[in-house]
Design an enzyme around this catalytic site. Sequence first.
Site, PDB file in Angstrom:
ATOM      1  N   GLU A   1     112.641  -2.845  37.163  1.00 44.30           N
ATOM      2  CA  GLU A   1     113.681  -2.179  37.946  1.00 44.30           C
ATOM      3  C   GLU A   1     114.936  -3.035  37.787  1.00 44.30           C
ATOM      4  O   GLU A   1     114.946  -4.210  38.170  1.00 44.30           O
ATOM      5  CB  GLU A   1     113.240  -2.067  39.410  1.00 44.30           C
ATOM      6  CG  GLU A   1     114.140  -1.227  40.286  1.00 44.30           C
ATOM      7  CD  GLU A   1     114.084   0.271  39.988  1.00 44.30           C
ATOM      8  OE1 GLU A   1     113.223   0.712  39.213  1.00 44.30           O
ATOM      9  OE2 GLU A   1     114.946   0.990  40.523  1.00 44.30           O
TER      10      GLU A   1
ATOM     11  N   ASP B   1     122.814  -3.262  49.462  1.00 39.96           N
ATOM     12  CA  ASP B   1     122.244  -4.547  49.079  1.00 39.96           C
ATOM     13  C   ASP B   1     122.635  -5.675  50.018  1.00 39.96           C
ATOM     14  O   ASP B   1     123.733  -5.697  50.571  1.00 39.96           O
ATOM     15  CB  ASP B   1     122.695  -4.904  47.652  1.00 39.96           C
ATOM     16  CG  ASP B   1     121.957  -4.074  46.624  1.00 39.96           C
ATOM     17  OD1 ASP B   1     120.713  -4.161  46.594  1.00 39.96           O
ATOM     18  OD2 ASP B   1     122.608  -3.321  45.878  1.00 39.96           O
TER      19      ASP B   1
ATOM     20  N   TYR C   1     110.737   5.320  45.981  1.00 37.98           N
ATOM     21  CA  TYR C   1     111.063   3.965  46.410  1.00 37.98           C
ATOM     22  C   TYR C   1     111.012   3.967  47.929  1.00 37.98           C
ATOM     23  O   TYR C   1     111.837   4.597  48.584  1.00 37.98           O
ATOM     24  CB  TYR C   1     112.457   3.603  45.905  1.00 37.98           C
ATOM     25  CG  TYR C   1     112.842   2.148  46.068  1.00 37.98           C
ATOM     26  CD1 TYR C   1     113.126   1.368  44.956  1.00 37.98           C
ATOM     27  CD2 TYR C   1     112.963   1.561  47.321  1.00 37.98           C
ATOM     28  CE1 TYR C   1     113.511   0.032  45.090  1.00 37.98           C
ATOM     29  CE2 TYR C   1     113.329   0.234  47.467  1.00 37.98           C
ATOM     30  CZ  TYR C   1     113.611  -0.522  46.354  1.00 37.98           C
ATOM     31  OH  TYR C   1     113.984  -1.837  46.488  1.00 37.98           O
TER      32      TYR C   1
END
Lengths: 266, 388
Positions: free
Chosen positions: A50, A61, A176
């Site tokens: 990934e 993030d 995910y």
Amino acid sequence: MNSRYQRRFEQLKSENRKAFIPFTVLGYPDRDRCRRTLAAMIASGVSALELGLAFSDPVADGPVIQKASFDVIESGFKVRDAFELVREARALDNEIPIGLLVYHNMVIARGGEEFFRQAADAGVDGILIADLPPESADELAAAAKRQGIDLIFIISPLTDAERIGQIAKLGGGFLYVVSRLGITGTEARYDDQLRALLERAHAATDLPLCVGFGISTPENAANMYELGADGAISGSRVVELVDRSGENFEVALQQFFEAMMQTTRE
Amino acid sequence: MQSLGYFGEFGGVYVPETLIPALEELEATFLRIQTDDAFQTEFRDLLRDFAGRPTPLYEAKNLSRDLGIRLFLKREDLLHGGAHKTNNALGQALLAKAMGKTRIIAETGAGQHGVATAMAGALLGLKTEVYMGEVDMARQAPNVFRMKLLGAEVHAVTSGGRTLKDAINEALRDWITNLRDTHYLLGTAAGPHPFPTIVKYFQRVIGDEARAQMLESVGRLPEYIVACVGGGSNAIGMFTAFVDDADVKLIGVEPAGKGIETPEHGAVLAKGTVGTLHGMRSYVLQDEDGQIHETYSVSAGLDYPSVGPEHAYLKSIGRVRYDSADDEEAIHGFHLLSRREGIIPALEPSHAIAYLERLAKEIPPGSVVLLNMCGRGDKDLQTVMNYV
């Protein structure tokens, strides 16, 4: 059974194993050491890759990936350089599924179709657009399909069964699974709702469920597998290891990857 | 969600999946309060008694004489807190209460939205935390102190260019993590749906009042309306009441910084291209890979590399004309209004004031012009003193 993701997850299932998927930011900390990071991943036999494209405003993030992304952009590393690294990784292993983690603006800057075409050409199998929820994804999902790219989507502890079903229809590769609310890389604190989410998702779709966010040790990963995950994704830890291990970073990475791979067999 | 909030091709919802439940809850509550008498009464009463609405419409006769036009100022600088931001902060803080949230977070550039949020948080008993770029904290120090006086915690943002864009990133990350008890009180008419619509809803009082005041005191609508545009909340708050009046020409003034031909500006509608930032599709300043550029303006409140999606739309259909004024012009506008009218404007509307001199030369003498004086200049004294 066309895509590399399908083949890989089928194979793992038949061997009664789980997936371990390491993540790093393409171009971090520089082109050469990123190339060696990817080689170490592949040499360790990880289940899939990934890989993040550095974006200037990575709202999903945490601090580690943010800083890595900022440094990569500052270094002048471009998207075409990132695709080149993917191409090199693909040359090392023709079967390993390779996923990209990107932000929407980077995709549409090239035009969705063209971005997917270039990615597929470099050897990418799946693309997760971190800020693209399913209600806004129809057009890009169609373009991805035309280019043979699996669009990968996120589900969270707050995603209900109906929505998981809708997401699974648009997506491919795997889902995910965000283990808890929050952003990548912060402390490991697993939500009690995770087991329920995995049960709900397994009932709603056949797509494999890979859990990310806050997975930095074999114990974290084993816990995820025990809760019902098909795979575990580890990102910030990889970046930290590259950061802190100096010239020995490949050894540190291999040790980490092998320890993580060990848990996939237990 | 009930809607994806598109204005033409602009707007929408481009956020991580983890934020969707928060946006759904926000949209549902926003739809509900529009017909909730108790909410509306409380909002109206706070605007009147706490914030000081209606704000005056003031005919700036000295400057009018100088420029050969009839200039009216909508005095949002007289609103409690010193800028139009209080309208939206009160409205959204009430929304937060309606959702049962106990904590509000906000981004701020010039600090005006942070101050407004801190005031609303103090008033309504909501724990308040404000994200502010380190660069902006230095250039707007008095507002940092104001926020702290009002009980808010101010977080210095050290990522990226350390200005408004980065503060929004950090606030979004906080919200993703804490959405169960936290409302993100976004300060401008930007971001994912429903924010652009919510902010417009709470800011449109500016234009609604101004329209009624013009009709009452002058007996006619203005021919031109001028407002500065960063994210675009004061401008959309003013323009909305006049969008259907085809004869009223609407002009938004963006910050040209050191010049739109240099890399150091924030004129997004002039120089940007279509992209996605902070949850919306709009114009952005970006490179060929889609990396967002740092922007620059002497005014922290306009220093933003995108713009509210409705402005992108109004530009695309030609309903609003967007132009720009650079730092030097803005500083000039700051001095001009101070000396001629005895009103020290914030650097944000100083861009619009400076633009008036250019506008006055191209329109018929005696034209009626309405300018949104969206904030007062106390916060900018240091910046202007240091400006060379």
